[in-house]
Design an enzyme around this catalytic site. Sequence first.
Site, PDB file in Angstrom:
ATOM      1  N   PHE A  11       0.751  -1.498  -0.293  1.00 14.80           N
ATOM      2  CA  PHE A  11       0.131   0.095  -0.190  1.00 14.80           C
ATOM      3  C   PHE A  11       1.157   1.268  -0.231  1.00 14.80           C
ATOM      4  CE2 PHE A  11      -2.084   3.041   3.180  1.00 14.80           C
ATOM      5  CZ  PHE A  11      -2.856   3.556   2.374  1.00 14.80           C
ATOM      6  N   PRO A  26      20.537 -12.276   7.124  1.00 12.51           N
ATOM      7  CA  PRO A  26      21.037 -10.689   6.876  1.00 12.51           C
ATOM      8  C   PRO A  26      21.928 -10.261   5.688  1.00 12.51           C
ATOM      9  CG  PRO A  26      21.066 -10.979   8.983  1.00 12.51           C
ATOM     10  CD  PRO A  26      20.919 -12.593   8.723  1.00 12.51           C
ATOM     11  N   ASN A  65       7.381  -7.557  11.484  1.00 10.14           N
ATOM     12  CA  ASN A  65       7.360  -6.571  12.307  1.00 10.14           C
ATOM     13  C   ASN A  65       9.176  -5.963  13.163  1.00 10.14           C
ATOM     14  OD1 ASN A  65       5.259  -5.840  10.964  1.00 10.14           O
ATOM     15  ND2 ASN A  65       3.907  -6.170  12.689  1.00 10.14           N
ATOM     16  N   THR A  99       4.025   3.349  14.079  1.00  4.72           N
ATOM     17  CA  THR A  99       2.824   3.662  14.133  1.00  4.72           C
ATOM     18  C   THR A  99       3.089   4.108  15.222  1.00  4.72           C
ATOM     19  OG1 THR A  99       0.813   2.585  13.662  1.00  4.72           O
ATOM     20  CG2 THR A  99       2.436   1.133  15.092  1.00  4.72           C
ATOM     21  N   TYR A 108       0.763  -5.899  17.134  1.00  4.48           N
ATOM     22  CA  TYR A 108       0.985  -5.441  16.291  1.00  4.48           C
ATOM     23  C   TYR A 108       1.546  -4.106  16.978  1.00  4.48           C
ATOM     24  CZ  TYR A 108       1.033  -1.858  12.348  1.00  4.48           C
ATOM     25  OH  TYR A 108       1.371  -0.561  11.713  1.00  4.48           O
ATOM     26  N   LYS A 116       6.081  -3.502  16.417  1.00  4.04           N
ATOM     27  CA  LYS A 116       6.420  -2.812  16.078  1.00  4.04           C
ATOM     28  C   LYS A 116       7.199  -1.538  17.079  1.00  4.04           C
ATOM     29  CE  LYS A 116       5.664  -1.154  11.807  1.00  4.04           C
ATOM     30  NZ  LYS A 116       6.164  -0.639  10.694  1.00  4.04           N
TER      31      LYS A 116
END
Length: 346
Positions: free
Chosen positions: A14, A61, A95, A121, A146, A150
């Site tokens: 998005f 990594p 996240n 966020t 979430y 985050k």
Amino acid sequence: MTGLSVLVLGGTGFLGRRIGAACAAEGARVHLVSRGAPAAGAPAAGPGARAVGLDLVTASPREIADVLGAAGADVVVNAAGRAWQADEAQMAAGNAALVERVVAALTALPGPPVRLVQLGTVHEYGAGAPDAATGEDHEPAPVTPYGRTKLRGTRAVLRAGREQGVDGVVLRLANVVGAGVPEGSLFGRVAAHLGAAARADARGEKPAALSLPPLRAARDLVDAEDVVKAVLAAATAPTADVAGQVINVGRGTAVPMRDLVDRMIALSGLEVPVTEAAGGPGSRTDVAWQCLDVSRARRLLGWRPLRGLDDSLRELLASVLPPEHPRPGTPLGITAGAPAEEGKRP
């Protein structure tokens, strides 16, 4: 950004695809990194951009560093992550663990530091400052998976900056609105329902009622294009100004979610009844109030939100309503307001 090599992780999502297109339009060489390898010859974000297939959730990594090195990365924007339709373990992988591997890859690169713009966020704050704007110095206390995962990603970036010299900045985003917002979000869910209602109306059928959880919360909302402008500013700001910083990106006002739903319906020009569940859990978070103080973004990035809420909602609705459906102007009693002062109630 002319001549810079910019890697956008989550580059087909998005926000990622918007960021990639904007960087390419500014003259950057853009690499859109996403899980699936692109089809041969498929366009990515227009001229100046190409797609790179890499599963960031499983990549080591070393593998990430190889992609960064091959691209000659100057800037990395992390727009990847998991928010909807995922359990806490999946969110932790997308996240937190992903971010930890990205910063490990950055520390392994030779040459001057690469700028990392991490998209965080508002949900990292949890409740934030009650009935006021939440500044970056507010101690985070996330209450959802979430927000917790985050925050782990944010702390990985800040820790790598302190201990290993990673040139990283975290943008803590308010709830982002715009065309293409995932249907797992309240905005996406309502928009999808209104699109279906418009198609039913065109067939002469009565649109179905919109059933939602309790809409008790007030949220800070920000337009996707305003977010893109903040990302570009953070990508090119002087290191002395932004390295190691957390910077809020929002409109600085809390919008009641029931008002938002009613506004979307009014802007659609449809007559759709809304039913709220009588009780039980609300949306993804039980925090009642979210409002960001965005004064640091103005000071460090020269950024402020430019698009009003109605502009964001019109763009979102235009992406889901049938082409033949009329696009009304601002309905009576609804104002396409400019961004409010930080911490003000609408």
